[in-house]
Write an enzyme that holds these catalytic residues in place. Structure first.
Site, PDB file in Angstrom:
ATOM      1  N   ASP A  15      -7.838 -13.505   4.033  1.00  0.00           N
ATOM      2  CA  ASP A  15      -8.292 -12.471   3.106  1.00  0.00           C
ATOM      3  C   ASP A  15      -8.309 -13.044   1.692  1.00  0.00           C
ATOM      4  O   ASP A  15      -7.509 -13.931   1.379  1.00  0.00           O
ATOM      5  CB  ASP A  15      -7.351 -11.248   3.189  1.00  0.00           C
ATOM      6  CG  ASP A  15      -8.025  -9.975   2.702  1.00  0.00           C
ATOM      7  OD1 ASP A  15      -9.179 -10.038   2.230  1.00  0.00           O
ATOM      8  OD2 ASP A  15      -7.386  -8.909   2.782  1.00  0.00           O
ATOM      9  N   ARG A  19     -12.356 -12.408  -3.780  1.00  0.00           N
ATOM     10  CA  ARG A  19     -11.615 -12.326  -5.050  1.00  0.00           C
ATOM     11  C   ARG A  19     -11.389 -13.713  -5.651  1.00  0.00           C
ATOM     12  O   ARG A  19     -11.437 -13.900  -6.867  1.00  0.00           O
ATOM     13  CB  ARG A  19     -10.268 -11.604  -4.824  1.00  0.00           C
ATOM     14  CG  ARG A  19     -10.409 -10.091  -4.822  1.00  0.00           C
ATOM     15  CD  ARG A  19      -9.195  -9.418  -4.250  1.00  0.00           C
ATOM     16  NE  ARG A  19      -9.218  -9.467  -2.783  1.00  0.00           N
ATOM     17  CZ  ARG A  19      -8.197  -9.079  -2.020  1.00  0.00           C
ATOM     18  NH1 ARG A  19      -7.085  -8.651  -2.568  1.00  0.00           N
ATOM     19  NH2 ARG A  19      -8.321  -9.112  -0.708  1.00  0.00           N
ATOM     20  N   SER A  60     -14.773  -9.708  11.907  1.00  0.00           N
ATOM     21  CA  SER A  60     -14.314  -8.530  12.660  1.00  0.00           C
ATOM     22  C   SER A  60     -15.482  -7.649  13.095  1.00  0.00           C
ATOM     23  O   SER A  60     -16.598  -7.777  12.574  1.00  0.00           O
ATOM     24  CB  SER A  60     -13.352  -7.708  11.793  1.00  0.00           C
ATOM     25  OG  SER A  60     -14.085  -6.989  10.827  1.00  0.00           O
ATOM     26  N   ASN A  63     -16.917  -6.160  10.106  1.00  0.00           N
ATOM     27  CA  ASN A  63     -17.580  -6.978   9.078  1.00  0.00           C
ATOM     28  C   ASN A  63     -19.107  -6.839   9.099  1.00  0.00           C
ATOM     29  O   ASN A  63     -19.773  -7.259   8.153  1.00  0.00           O
ATOM     30  CB  ASN A  63     -17.185  -8.456   9.199  1.00  0.00           C
ATOM     31  CG  ASN A  63     -15.785  -8.767   8.708  1.00  0.00           C
ATOM     32  OD1 ASN A  63     -15.137  -9.693   9.165  1.00  0.00           O
ATOM     33  ND2 ASN A  63     -15.277  -7.988   7.739  1.00  0.00           N
ATOM     34  N   ARG A 183      -1.800  -5.077   5.961  1.00  0.00           N
ATOM     35  CA  ARG A 183      -2.249  -4.278   7.107  1.00  0.00           C
ATOM     36  C   ARG A 183      -2.849  -5.197   8.161  1.00  0.00           C
ATOM     37  O   ARG A 183      -3.182  -6.349   7.876  1.00  0.00           O
ATOM     38  CB  ARG A 183      -3.254  -3.202   6.661  1.00  0.00           C
ATOM     39  CG  ARG A 183      -4.406  -3.734   5.894  1.00  0.00           C
ATOM     40  CD  ARG A 183      -5.381  -2.641   5.430  1.00  0.00           C
ATOM     41  NE  ARG A 183      -6.414  -3.280   4.625  1.00  0.00           N
ATOM     42  CZ  ARG A 183      -6.322  -3.474   3.315  1.00  0.00           C
ATOM     43  NH1 ARG A 183      -5.299  -3.011   2.641  1.00  0.00           N
ATOM     44  NH2 ARG A 183      -7.266  -4.125   2.672  1.00  0.00           N
ATOM     45  N   LEU A 184      -3.017  -4.639   9.385  1.00  0.00           N
ATOM     46  CA  LEU A 184      -3.501  -5.452  10.507  1.00  0.00           C
ATOM     47  C   LEU A 184      -5.019  -5.428  10.650  1.00  0.00           C
ATOM     48  O   LEU A 184      -5.599  -6.328  11.252  1.00  0.00           O
ATOM     49  CB  LEU A 184      -2.873  -4.958  11.817  1.00  0.00           C
ATOM     50  CG  LEU A 184      -1.568  -5.621  12.246  1.00  0.00           C
ATOM     51  CD1 LEU A 184      -1.102  -5.035  13.569  1.00  0.00           C
ATOM     52  CD2 LEU A 184      -1.729  -7.137  12.378  1.00  0.00           C
ATOM     53  N   GLU A 196       6.373 -11.215  14.113  1.00  0.00           N
ATOM     54  CA  GLU A 196       6.857 -11.115  12.731  1.00  0.00           C
ATOM     55  C   GLU A 196       5.627 -11.081  11.818  1.00  0.00           C
ATOM     56  O   GLU A 196       4.630 -11.736  12.100  1.00  0.00           O
ATOM     57  CB  GLU A 196       7.706 -12.352  12.378  1.00  0.00           C
ATOM     58  CG  GLU A 196       8.976 -12.477  13.177  1.00  0.00           C
ATOM     59  CD  GLU A 196       9.989 -11.386  12.848  1.00  0.00           C
ATOM     60  OE1 GLU A 196      10.043 -10.941  11.688  1.00  0.00           O
ATOM     61  OE2 GLU A 196      10.721 -10.976  13.769  1.00  0.00           O
TER      62      GLU A 196
HETATM   63  C1  FPP Z   1     -11.893 -12.498   3.941  1.00  0.00           C
HETATM   64  O1  FPP Z   1     -12.185 -12.530   2.576  1.00  0.00           O
HETATM   65  C2  FPP Z   1     -12.740 -13.412   4.668  1.00  0.00           C
HETATM   66  C3  FPP Z   1     -13.602 -13.051   5.665  1.00  0.00           C
HETATM   67  C4  FPP Z   1     -13.751 -11.674   6.133  1.00  0.00           C
HETATM   68  C5  FPP Z   1     -14.461 -14.049   6.322  1.00  0.00           C
HETATM   69  C6  FPP Z   1     -13.780 -15.306   6.720  1.00  0.00           C
HETATM   70  C7  FPP Z   1     -14.782 -16.293   7.181  1.00  0.00           C
HETATM   71  C8  FPP Z   1     -14.839 -17.596   6.827  1.00  0.00           C
HETATM   72  C9  FPP Z   1     -13.836 -18.273   5.974  1.00  0.00           C
HETATM   73  C10 FPP Z   1     -15.968 -18.481   7.223  1.00  0.00           C
HETATM   74  C11 FPP Z   1     -16.452 -18.521   8.606  1.00  0.00           C
HETATM   75  C12 FPP Z   1     -15.513 -18.769   9.715  1.00  0.00           C
HETATM   76  C13 FPP Z   1     -15.399 -19.896  10.468  1.00  0.00           C
HETATM   77  C14 FPP Z   1     -14.676 -19.863  11.757  1.00  0.00           C
HETATM   78  C15 FPP Z   1     -15.955 -21.182  10.074  1.00  0.00           C
HETATM   79  P1  FPP Z   1     -12.954 -11.324   1.891  1.00  0.00           P
HETATM   80  O2  FPP Z   1     -14.401 -11.653   1.838  1.00  0.00           O
HETATM   81  O3  FPP Z   1     -12.645 -10.046   2.600  1.00  0.00           O
HETATM   82  O4  FPP Z   1     -12.300 -11.365   0.456  1.00  0.00           O
HETATM   83  P2  FPP Z   1     -12.102 -10.171  -0.591  1.00  0.00           P
HETATM   84  O5  FPP Z   1     -11.225  -9.138   0.064  1.00  0.00           O
HETATM   85  O6  FPP Z   1     -11.421 -10.847  -1.740  1.00  0.00           O
HETATM   86  O7  FPP Z   1     -13.457  -9.656  -0.922  1.00  0.00           O
END
Ligand code: FPP
Length: 232
Positions: A15, A19, A60, A63, A183-184, A196
Site C-alpha cells: 500500500d 502517495r 484485488s 481494484n 485493515r485486511l 500476526e
Molecule cells: C497499492 O498502492 C498498490 C497496488 C494496489 C498495486 C500494486 C501493484 C504493483 C506494485 C505492480 C504490479 C504487480 C506485480 C506482481 C508486478 P496504492 O495505489 O493503493 O497507493 P495509495 O493508497 O497511496 O494510492
C-alpha cells in the site's frame, strides 16, 4: 538471522504507491513502477533469510474500480514482471503460485502466467504466491461452489481449505501492511485466523531488506498462543 526464528510464510499487502509518487510530484504509475522494485528487494530479502513462502497482494477484485489507464499500467507491470523476473525466479528453482480468478485478466497476461506455471512445475525452492484479481470472499465462494459441484452436502474446515487457492500452503504466520493502513481489505480472510499483523508506516516503494529484518524481529517478539494459554 537464524532460519528457525523466521516465519515460514509471510504475506504483504502493498500500500502507498500512489502517495509515495504524489509526495514526489510524480504520476501514480511512477509509484507502481517503484513498487515493483520494492517487491524484488523484499522477495530477495525474504529468500535470503530462509522464509519459505512469500505472498503478495498485487491486484484485488476491488481494484477494477480504478481508472482504466491505471489498470492497464498495472497489468503492463505484471506482464513485464512475469516475463523477466518470474522467469528468472523459475530458473532459480523458486516455485510461483497465483491466487485469484485469473480468467478475468487480459489474455496476454494469462499467457505469461501460464508459461511461468509450466516452468516451475518441478521446482522445489521458496514459493512466491501472488494475488491477482484476488479477493478472499471470492476465493471462499469459488471453493464452496467447487465442493457443491463435487456433490458435497456438508463440509469440514479442511474440505474447504483444500479448495482454496492456497491449498498447498500453510497459513501466513505474519501479514504485513504498509503505508500506515490497518485493515485486511479482503486479503486471505480464511488463512489469517491466527496470523500476526504487522503494520509499517513506510510507503511500499520504501521497503528494503532492512524493513524485512525489522518485521522479522517484531514477529519474534510476539508470543503466539493459538487460543491456548501463555507458556509457563
Ligand atoms: C497499492 O498502492 C498498490 C497496488 C494496489 C498495486 C500494486 C501493484 C504493483 C506494485 C505492480 C504490479 C504487480 C506485480 C506482481 C508486478 P496504492 O495505489 O493503493 O497507493 P495509495 O493508497 O497511496 O494510492
Amino acid at each position: 538471522m537464524d532460519k528457525d526464528t523466521v516465519p515460514k510464510h509471510i504475506a504483504f499487502i502493498m500500500d502507498g504507491n500512489g502517495r509515495w509518487a504524489k509526495a514526489r510530484h510524480m504520476p501514480r504509475k511512477y509509484g507502481h513502477k517503484n513498487g515493483v522494485d520494492a517487491m524484488k528487494r523484499v522477495i530477495g530479502a525474504c529468500a535470503r533469510m530462509g522464509i519459505e513462502i512469500i505472498s503478495i497482494y498485487a491486484f484485488s477484485t476491488e481494484n477494477w474500480t480504478r481508472p482504466q489507464d491505471e489498470i492497464d499500467e498495472l497489468f503492463n507491470l505484471v506482464k513485464r514482471f512475469a516475463d523477466k523476473e518470474l522467469a528468472q525466479y523459475a530458473s532459480d528453482n523458486y516455485r510461483v503460485r497465483f491466487m485469484g480468478d485469473l480468467s478475468a485478466l487480459p489474455q496476454d497476461v494469462q499467457n505469461s502466467l501460464d508459461k511461468i506455471t509450466a516452468a516451475v512445475k518441478y521446482n522445489s525452492g521458496p514459493i512466491i504466491n501472488i494475488g491477482l484479481n484476488y479477493g478472499a470472499r471470492d476465493e471462499i465462494v469459488r471453493a464452496v461452489n467447487s465442493l457443491i459441484d463435487g456433490g458435497a452436502k456438508a463440509v469440514s474446515a479442511s474440505d474447504l481449505a483444500a479448495k482454496l487457492d492456497t491449498r498447498d500452503m500453510c497459513d501466513p504466520d505474519v501479514i504485513v501492511r504498509s503505508a500506515g493502513e490497518k485493515r485486511l481489505s479482503n486479503f486471505m480472510l480464511w488463512q489469517a485466523a491466527y496470523s500476526e499483523f504487522i503494520f509499517i508506516d513506510d510507503y511500499w516503494p520504501d521497503f528494503t531488506e532492512e524493513t524485512v529484518e525489522r518485521i522479522v524481529r517484531e514477529y519474534n517478539g510476539r508470543e503466539r498462543r493459538y487460543g491456548g494459554l501463555k507458556k509457563a
